[in-house]
Design a protein around this motif. Structure first.
Motif, mmCIF file in Angstrom:
data_model
loop_
_atom_site.group_PDB
_atom_site.id
_atom_site.type_symbol
_atom_site.label_atom_id
_atom_site.label_comp_id
_atom_site.label_asym_id
_atom_site.label_seq_id
_atom_site.Cartn_x
_atom_site.Cartn_y
_atom_site.Cartn_z
ATOM 1 N N GLU A 12 0.833 -1.206 0.000
ATOM 2 C CA GLU A 12 0.000 0.000 0.000
ATOM 3 C C GLU A 12 0.869 1.257 0.000
ATOM 4 O O GLU A 12 0.586 2.230 -0.718
ATOM 5 C CB GLU A 12 -0.933 -0.009 1.204
ATOM 6 N N ARG A 16 1.070 4.188 -2.862
ATOM 7 C CA ARG A 16 0.915 5.613 -2.575
ATOM 8 C C ARG A 16 2.105 6.401 -3.121
ATOM 9 O O ARG A 16 1.949 7.489 -3.682
ATOM 10 C CB ARG A 16 0.812 5.828 -1.066
ATOM 11 N N ASN A 19 1.779 6.917 -6.787
ATOM 12 C CA ASN A 19 0.763 7.943 -7.048
ATOM 13 C C ASN A 19 1.341 9.338 -6.852
ATOM 14 O O ASN A 19 1.106 10.256 -7.658
ATOM 15 C CB ASN A 19 -0.436 7.762 -6.111
ATOM 16 N N THR A 47 5.969 9.562 2.127
ATOM 17 C CA THR A 47 4.922 8.537 2.137
ATOM 18 C C THR A 47 4.925 7.769 3.448
ATOM 19 O O THR A 47 3.862 7.555 4.058
ATOM 20 C CB THR A 47 5.108 7.572 0.957
ATOM 21 N N PHE A 51 1.607 8.252 5.814
ATOM 22 C CA PHE A 51 0.679 7.136 5.688
ATOM 23 C C PHE A 51 0.953 6.004 6.664
ATOM 24 O O PHE A 51 0.200 5.036 6.703
ATOM 25 C CB PHE A 51 0.691 6.600 4.249
ATOM 26 N N THR A 83 1.845 14.916 -1.546
ATOM 27 C CA THR A 83 1.633 13.981 -0.433
ATOM 28 C C THR A 83 0.416 14.382 0.380
ATOM 29 O O THR A 83 -0.426 13.529 0.737
ATOM 30 C CB THR A 83 2.879 13.942 0.465
ATOM 31 N N GLU A 86 -2.691 13.558 -1.590
ATOM 32 C CA GLU A 86 -2.903 12.107 -1.573
ATOM 33 C C GLU A 86 -3.447 11.645 -0.228
ATOM 34 O O GLU A 86 -4.280 10.730 -0.159
ATOM 35 C CB GLU A 86 -1.585 11.395 -1.888
ATOM 36 N N ARG A 87 -3.021 12.312 0.846
ATOM 37 C CA ARG A 87 -3.454 11.947 2.208
ATOM 38 C C ARG A 87 -4.841 12.480 2.546
ATOM 39 O O ARG A 87 -5.456 12.066 3.515
ATOM 40 C CB ARG A 87 -2.434 12.466 3.224
#
Length: 296
Positions: A12, A16, A19, A47, A51, A83, A86-87
């Protein structure tokens, strides 16, 4: 509220990271371009922190017990913005307005952006700011940890070492620094401009606990950051041996990756390279065995 981290698998995290890399490349295909190289080199660190390691909640970006992240190498703001998007701190569509007139996504991060703790980018100032956050948490009994990412060329600034000495003297083991050791700064190789090696020994001599990892190895980065502090009573520094422009082979490890405005053909070529690497399931490869980082 009690902040917690969510269990995240390595697969995962790697997904991420790819991405985020793709979003960075997309932003640097806008007409104004952007600081590509130092954003890409820091992707695995960002990341892992956002995450897996840090206790944060995008819905409550100002929670008093949240962990703190400071991007001392503020010109890598695109990496941080991608980031944060994305979060879930803000909509990913906003990334298309990077550096436009009126956009809050400026070339260096500002507090207008959800998740950004301090405006940064005047190189050498981030460690002192991080010391302040860490000391405040210690004095108040907060569980908060503070993380700060520096470029390796940035460590040519004397203010970095003043803060390093102060943090060790104050026994701030809730402070974790990451040196993005990608070997390049704006005008060339760090070791030709102002030699930094032995980087790890320099930090040890200032009283810090030190680890070194391949900075594009997600498993190694995650394990190191998640296990800090490594010694009670000592601040921790992770020397991440990275590649500037990691993931985009035709600029990786080259000074020209520092600031890039991709044309249509270059953009497609970069995305194709990222897609192939992601499908193969590997980390971005170092173009050579040389070490070192950048003010980036």
């Amino acid at each position: 509220m009690t902040l917690t981290t969510e269990p995240t698998t390595l697969d995962e995290l790697r997904g991420r990271a790819w991405n985020i890399r793709r979003r960075i490349v997309d932003v640097c295909a806008n007409p104004q371009g952007g600081h590509l190289g130092g954003s890409l080199s820091l992707v695995e660190v960002l990341t892992a922190l956002y995450f897996d390691v840090m206790r944060v909640d995008p819905a409550l970006p100002d929670d008093p017990d949240r962990d703190i992240f400071l991007l001392s190498k503020g010109h890598a703001a695109i990496g941080l913005y991608c980031t944060l998007a994305e979060r879930g701190y803000f909509d990913v569509d906003e990334l298309t307005r990077y550096a436009e007139t009126g956009s809050r996504l400026m070339g260096h991060p500002t507090r207008d952006v959800p998740g950004v703790e301090m405006p940064t980018g005047s190189l050498g100032h981030g460690p002192a700011l991080a010391l302040g956050f860490a000391l405040a948490a210690k004095l108040s009994g907060s569980p908060q940890k503070t993380y700060v990412a520096l470029g390796d060329g940035e460590t040519q600034e004397g203010s970095v070492w003043e803060a390093a000495m102060g943090a060790a003297g104050l026994r701030l083991d809730n402070l974790v620094a990451v040196v993005d050791r990608n070997g390049l700064q704006l005008t060339g190789d760090t070791e030709e401009i102002c030699p930094l090696e032995p980087v790890a020994d320099r930090w040890r001599s200032f009283g810090w606990a030190v680890r070194e990892v391949p900075g594009q190895d997600m498993a190694a980065v995650r394990e190191a950051l998640a296990s800090a502090p490594w010694e009670p009573g000592r601040p921790s520094v992770l020397v991440a041996r990275t590649t500037k422009g990691a993931g985009v082979p035709f600029v990786a490890g080259k000074p020209k990756s520092h600031y890039v405005a991709f044309g249509e053909r270059q953009h497609a070529r970069a995305l194709s390279a990222l897609r192939r690497a992601a499908e193969q399931g590997g980390a971005p490869q170092r173009p050579n065995a040389g070490g070192g980082g950048a003010d980036d």
